[in-house]
Design a protein around this motif. Sequence first.
Motif, short mmCIF file in Angstrom:
data_model
loop_
_atom_site.label_atom_id
_atom_site.label_comp_id
_atom_site.label_asym_id
_atom_site.label_seq_id
_atom_site.Cartn_x
_atom_site.Cartn_y
_atom_site.Cartn_z
N GLY A 50 0.83 -1.21 0.00
CA GLY A 50 0.00 0.00 0.00
C GLY A 50 0.85 1.24 0.00
N GLU A 51 0.72 2.02 1.04
CA GLU A 51 1.44 3.28 1.14
C GLU A 51 2.94 3.05 1.19
N SER A 52 3.69 4.02 0.75
CA SER A 52 5.14 3.89 0.80
C SER A 52 5.61 4.11 2.24
N PHE A 53 6.80 3.64 2.50
CA PHE A 53 7.36 3.75 3.85
C PHE A 53 7.51 5.20 4.26
N VAL A 54 7.92 6.04 3.32
CA VAL A 54 8.12 7.45 3.62
C VAL A 54 6.80 8.10 4.04
N GLU A 55 5.70 7.77 3.34
CA GLU A 55 4.40 8.34 3.70
C GLU A 55 3.98 7.90 5.10
N LYS A 56 4.23 6.63 5.41
CA LYS A 56 3.88 6.13 6.74
C LYS A 56 4.75 6.79 7.81
N THR A 57 6.01 6.98 7.50
CA THR A 57 6.90 7.63 8.47
C THR A 57 6.47 9.06 8.72
N ILE A 58 6.12 9.77 7.66
CA ILE A 58 5.64 11.15 7.81
C ILE A 58 4.35 11.16 8.61
N GLY A 59 3.45 10.22 8.31
CA GLY A 59 2.21 10.11 9.07
C GLY A 59 2.48 9.84 10.54
N THR A 60 3.43 8.97 10.80
CA THR A 60 3.80 8.66 12.19
C THR A 60 4.35 9.89 12.90
N ILE A 61 5.21 10.60 12.23
CA ILE A 61 5.79 11.81 12.81
C ILE A 61 4.70 12.85 13.08
N LEU A 62 3.79 13.02 12.13
CA LEU A 62 2.70 13.98 12.33
C LEU A 62 1.80 13.57 13.49
N ASN A 63 1.49 12.26 13.57
CA ASN A 63 0.66 11.79 14.69
C ASN A 63 1.35 12.03 16.02
N LEU A 64 2.64 11.73 16.08
CA LEU A 64 3.39 11.96 17.31
C LEU A 64 3.43 13.45 17.65
N HIS A 65 3.60 14.26 16.61
CA HIS A 65 3.62 15.72 16.82
C HIS A 65 2.28 16.20 17.39
N GLU A 66 1.17 15.68 16.86
CA GLU A 66 -0.15 16.05 17.37
C GLU A 66 -0.30 15.62 18.83
N LYS A 67 0.18 14.42 19.15
CA LYS A 67 0.09 13.95 20.54
C LYS A 67 0.92 14.83 21.46
N VAL A 68 2.10 15.23 21.00
CA VAL A 68 2.95 16.11 21.81
C VAL A 68 2.26 17.46 22.02
N LEU A 69 1.66 18.00 20.96
CA LEU A 69 0.96 19.28 21.08
C LEU A 69 -0.23 19.17 22.03
N ASP A 70 -0.98 18.06 21.92
CA ASP A 70 -2.10 17.86 22.84
C ASP A 70 -1.62 17.77 24.28
N ALA A 71 -0.53 17.04 24.49
CA ALA A 71 0.02 16.91 25.84
C ALA A 71 0.51 18.26 26.35
N LYS A 72 1.11 19.05 25.46
CA LYS A 72 1.59 20.37 25.85
C LYS A 72 0.43 21.27 26.24
N ASP A 73 -0.65 21.26 25.44
CA ASP A 73 -1.83 22.06 25.75
C ASP A 73 -2.45 21.63 27.08
N GLU A 74 -2.51 20.33 27.28
CA GLU A 74 -3.07 19.82 28.54
C GLU A 74 -2.21 20.25 29.72
N THR A 75 -0.89 20.18 29.56
CA THR A 75 0.02 20.59 30.62
C THR A 75 -0.13 22.08 30.91
N LEU A 76 -0.24 22.88 29.86
CA LEU A 76 -0.42 24.32 30.05
C LEU A 76 -1.72 24.62 30.79
N ASP A 77 -2.80 23.91 30.44
CA ASP A 77 -4.07 24.11 31.13
C ASP A 77 -3.95 23.76 32.61
#
Length: 156
Positions: A68-95
């Motif tokens: 299916g998807e290429s490895f690079v696309e999956k890696t970018i998706g993984t990085i973006l998902n991790l980035h979103e989780k980090v941002l959510d955690a940061k927002d939660e910590t700030l709150d």
Amino acid sequence: MQTFLKIDEFCKLVHLEREVIEGMIERGVLNTKTEEDGEIYIEASQGTMSIVPTTSSNLSVNMNALPGESFVEKTIGTILNLHEKVLDAKDETLDVLRNENKFLKEALYSMQELYDEDRKTIDTLTAQLKHSQEEIEFLKRKYKLMWNKAVENFNG
């Protein structure tokens, strides 16, 4: 700062089967910890770096292994998902920190009010004590004069 994800979440994040991830854990490629409930947690940033190949030969093997998807696309998706989780955690910590600061500020104001009330009470009690001491001194002088007069009248 280490972020640990449950093994199932990590599998979804990197788009790999649980068996592949467990094999990597057995080889010591992934940093893990096991909680009391028996759930395995994988350190997210180190784990994703362990999955990204370091040589081009690994890249071609992994690209063939992932349909299916290429490895690079999956890696970018993984990085973006991790980035979103980090941002959510940061927002939660700030709150949480904002709420804690608000609580501490209110507690400080409350303590200041109590201090002011106590200071007023101390001032009032000090004034009453001073007044009482003056009254006692006045009564001492009065009784001394009265007793001196009574002794003079008795002797005289």
